[in-house]
Design an enzyme around this catalytic site. Structure first.
Site, PDB file in Angstrom:
ATOM      1  N   GLY A  11       0.867  -1.208   0.311  1.00 46.18           N
ATOM      2  CA  GLY A  11      -0.535  -0.403   0.176  1.00 46.18           C
ATOM      3  C   GLY A  11       0.726   0.972  -0.247  1.00 46.18           C
ATOM      4  O   GLY A  11       0.624   2.063   0.730  1.00 46.18           O
ATOM      5  N   GLY A  14       0.163   5.351  -0.630  1.00 40.58           N
ATOM      6  CA  GLY A  14      -1.818   5.129  -0.155  1.00 40.58           C
ATOM      7  C   GLY A  14      -1.328   6.620   0.914  1.00 40.58           C
ATOM      8  O   GLY A  14      -0.293   6.651   0.715  1.00 40.58           O
ATOM      9  N   LEU A  16      -1.446   6.651   4.253  1.00 36.94           N
ATOM     10  CA  LEU A  16      -1.242   6.583   4.631  1.00 36.94           C
ATOM     11  C   LEU A  16       0.718   6.530   4.706  1.00 36.94           C
ATOM     12  O   LEU A  16       1.133   6.897   6.160  1.00 36.94           O
ATOM     13  CB  LEU A  16      -1.566   4.624   6.098  1.00 36.94           C
ATOM     14  CG  LEU A  16      -0.630   4.894   7.238  1.00 36.94           C
ATOM     15  CD1 LEU A  16      -1.249   5.521   8.203  1.00 36.94           C
ATOM     16  CD2 LEU A  16      -1.117   3.511   7.007  1.00 36.94           C
ATOM     17  N   HIS A 172      -1.731   3.698  16.247  1.00 36.00           N
ATOM     18  CA  HIS A 172      -0.934   4.713  16.401  1.00 36.00           C
ATOM     19  C   HIS A 172      -1.250   5.774  17.822  1.00 36.00           C
ATOM     20  O   HIS A 172      -0.543   6.643  18.822  1.00 36.00           O
ATOM     21  CB  HIS A 172      -0.633   5.427  15.052  1.00 36.00           C
ATOM     22  CG  HIS A 172      -1.768   6.846  14.708  1.00 36.00           C
ATOM     23  ND1 HIS A 172      -3.309   5.986  14.237  1.00 36.00           N
ATOM     24  CD2 HIS A 172      -2.123   7.710  14.660  1.00 36.00           C
ATOM     25  CE1 HIS A 172      -4.392   7.804  13.718  1.00 36.00           C
ATOM     26  NE2 HIS A 172      -3.426   8.330  14.571  1.00 36.00           N
ATOM     27  N   HIS A 234      -8.986   3.464  18.971  1.00 33.89           N
ATOM     28  CA  HIS A 234      -8.557   4.693  19.625  1.00 33.89           C
ATOM     29  C   HIS A 234      -8.768   4.887  20.481  1.00 33.89           C
ATOM     30  O   HIS A 234      -8.073   5.483  21.604  1.00 33.89           O
ATOM     31  CB  HIS A 234      -8.095   6.492  18.401  1.00 33.89           C
ATOM     32  CG  HIS A 234      -7.818   5.481  17.346  1.00 33.89           C
ATOM     33  ND1 HIS A 234      -6.446   4.685  17.266  1.00 33.89           N
ATOM     34  CD2 HIS A 234      -7.971   6.623  16.141  1.00 33.89           C
ATOM     35  CE1 HIS A 234      -5.741   4.869  15.415  1.00 33.89           C
ATOM     36  NE2 HIS A 234      -7.123   5.701  15.171  1.00 33.89           N
TER      37      HIS A 234
HETATM   38  C1  BG6 Z   1      -6.526   7.255  11.528  1.00 32.86           C
HETATM   39  C2  BG6 Z   1      -8.540   7.084  10.951  1.00 32.86           C
HETATM   40  O1  BG6 Z   1      -6.531   5.986  12.577  1.00 32.86           O
HETATM   41  O2  BG6 Z   1      -6.729   8.419  12.695  1.00 32.86           O
HETATM   42  C3  BG6 Z   1      -8.574   8.329  10.687  1.00 32.86           C
HETATM   43  O3  BG6 Z   1      -8.004   6.068  10.681  1.00 32.86           O
HETATM   44  C4  BG6 Z   1      -8.125   9.686  11.479  1.00 32.86           C
HETATM   45  O4  BG6 Z   1      -9.711   8.686   9.969  1.00 32.86           O
HETATM   46  C5  BG6 Z   1      -7.245   9.652  11.900  1.00 32.86           C
HETATM   47  O5  BG6 Z   1      -8.501  11.043  11.102  1.00 32.86           O
HETATM   48  C6  BG6 Z   1      -6.697  10.792  12.940  1.00 32.86           C
HETATM   49  O6  BG6 Z   1      -5.175  10.598  13.464  1.00 32.86           O
HETATM   50  P1  BG6 Z   1      -4.132  11.588  14.072  1.00 32.86           P
HETATM   51  O7  BG6 Z   1      -3.379  11.341  14.745  1.00 32.86           O
HETATM   52  O8  BG6 Z   1      -4.640  13.055  13.498  1.00 32.86           O
HETATM   53  O9  BG6 Z   1      -5.097  12.264  15.741  1.00 32.86           O
END
Ligand code: BG6
EC number: 1.1.1.49
Length: 465
Positions: A11, A14, A16, A172, A234
């Site tokens: 990917g 992409g 990410l 993350h 998250h």
């Molecule tokens: C990702 C989601 O895991 O986290 C996204 O798939 C979201 O939709 C993003 O925008 C937000 O991450 P961060 O680090 O910008 O808060």
């Protein structure tokens, strides 16, 4: 022959990869940590040479890297990045990939699946044709599966090929500085740890608000929505850190912390009054986004009121909300304490995760002067305001890639956490849709649908911003 560690991204063209992984690799390169991941192989379907890919990637790195961009640092990174064109859903293509790895003298592998979960399985099938692949590590992006059943199947598939302790399920948010800090703020400070329960706290509000819409990710997002994209992973990770019992250590995450988090997720109460516990919304204009169905009912906003069935949190609501195209970007954990007397305001602790990292505390003092009045003192500690701190604090992906190389599994989501979260999210979504509750429209730039405000008003609360 010198067999090399090889970091392969499936990917590679992409969002990410461009926004997060390459900038993280650049930062690691500047701080001399990039070598730890070995040579980087980018896999994509587009027809690029390595040279062309490096030119395209340059702009993204320049825009999104945490550390200042220099041509010299980028060139150093780019020299170790190679593009390989293939259709990763075609099993036959993996025999050639194996030959390419031979040429690259690759033996020890880390595979990063930066693709939608529906492709994970075919990549694993293909990797069976790559020598030594099954001894490698694999990093999987969230969401892990699309529901509990799919997640279980995927887990079995993954574990039938990779060793279970070589599977790294990335979330993350677990790499964010202030998410890691929640544990320390809670347990290293008796002023908080002594009153961290339903007896002293009125409610806890966890918000992850975003200004951006779905941008280029409509195809993925329309099959996912806020509950699967943000809440299941998250936000439930954060909830479980905020609500868990103290693991042995004040700072280090590990097995014990993981066990405590699971206990929280397993104690999530499934509400009977679903209409007063979950609100889903969709921003106006969402259906016109690229790759989104014109009659889509996918939610770009979710707000929940949840309770935990345990002694510490009995009858105390946790309010959770997340959404896209909102008035501003903010991720925070707000703890609203009970008042000392009816006419006195609450103490508020705000753990600010992003964009500003810090801690805000509001408490009561005597108003200076002769009047006999109470006023609020507001202490605002900004951790990210100093340049030195920004330079020293690794960005989440940077930190997690390093943790994967070092084998530090506690930085990643564990399977039983994922299983417990899916169980809850699948069921609550089902109840919402079974009752045919609406997906409320909201204006871009607002704070989400009014129904989310009403849900809190009904419970005698309101969202704090
Ligand atoms: C990702 C989601 O895991 O986290 C996204 O798939 C979201 O939709 C993003 O925008 C937000 O991450 P961060 O680090 O910008 O808060």
């Amino acid at each position: 022959m010198n067999k090399k560690l090889t970091f392969t991204i499936f990917g590679g063209t992409g969002d990410l990869t461009f926004r997060k992984l390459l900038p993280a690799l650049y930062n690691m390169s500047v701080t001399s940590k990039r070598e730890s991941v070995g040579q980087v192989i980018i896999i994509g379907r587009r027809d690029y040479t390595s040279e062309q890919y490096r030119v395209i990637a340059r702009d993204w790195v320049e825009k999104f890297a945490r550390l200042p961009y220099t041509e010299k640092d980028y060139d150093r990174l780019a020299a170790g990045v190679f593009y390989y064109k293939m259709d990763f859903t075609d099993e036959k293509a993996y025999t050639q990939l194996n030959e390419f790895y031979e040429e690259m003298e690759a033996e020890s592998h880390i595979f990063y699946f930066a693709v939608a979960p529906r492709f994970f399985s075919s990549i694993v099938t293909g990797l069976a044709h790559v020598e030594h692949a099954c001894h490698g590590k694999v990093v999987l992006e969230k969401p892990f599966g699309e529901n509990l059943t799919a997640a279980k199947e995927l887990n079995e598939k993954m574990e039938s090929f990779f060793r279970p302790d070589n599977i790294y399920r990335i979330d993350h948010y677990l790499g964010k500085e202030m998410v890691r800090n929640i544990q320390t703020i809670r347990f290293a400070n008796p002023i908080f740890s002594g009153v961290w329960d339903a007896e002293h706290i009125d409610c806890i509000q966890i918000s992850a608000l975003e200004e951006v819409g779905v941008e280029t990710r409509g195809g993925y997002y329309d099959h996912s929505g806020a509950m699967k994209d943000m809440v299941q992973n998250h936000l439930f990770q954060i909830l479980s850190i905020v609500a868990m019992e103290q693991p042995g250590d004040l700072m280090l995450a590990g097995e014990e912390m993981h066990r405590e988090q699971i206990r929280v997720l397993s104690s999530l109460n499934m509400p009977e009054d679903i209409e007063d516990s979950l609100v889903l919304g969709q921003y106006r204009g969402y259906r016109e986004e690229k790759a989104v169905a014109e009659d889509s009912l996918t939610e770009s906003y979710a707000a929940m009121k949840v309770f935990l069935d345990n002694d510490r949190w009995k009858d105390m609501p946790f309010y959770i909300r997340t959404g896209k195209k909102l008035g501003h970007r903010e991720m925070q954990v707000l703890v609203v304490f009970k008042t000392a007397a009816p006419h006195v305001q609450s103490n508020i602790l705000n753990i600010k995760i992003q964009p500003t990292e810090g801690v805000y505390l509001q408490f009561n003092i005597k108003k200076p002067g002769e009047e006999d009045e109470i006023a609020q003192a507001k202490m605002d500690f900004c951790q990210s305001c100093s340049f030195i701190n920004q330079m020293n604090t690794p960005e989440a992906y940077e930190r997690l890639l390093g943790a994967c190389v070092r084998g530090e599994r506690f930085w990643f989501s564990q399977w039983d956490q994922i299983e417990a979260s899916w169980k809850y999210v699948d069921e609550i979504r089902k109840r919402y849709h079974d009752k045919k509750l609406p997906v409320y429209a909201y204006e871009p730039g607002s704070y989400g649908p009014h129904a989310a405000d009403k849900m809190l008003e009904k419970a005698g609360d309101h969202w704090l911003d």
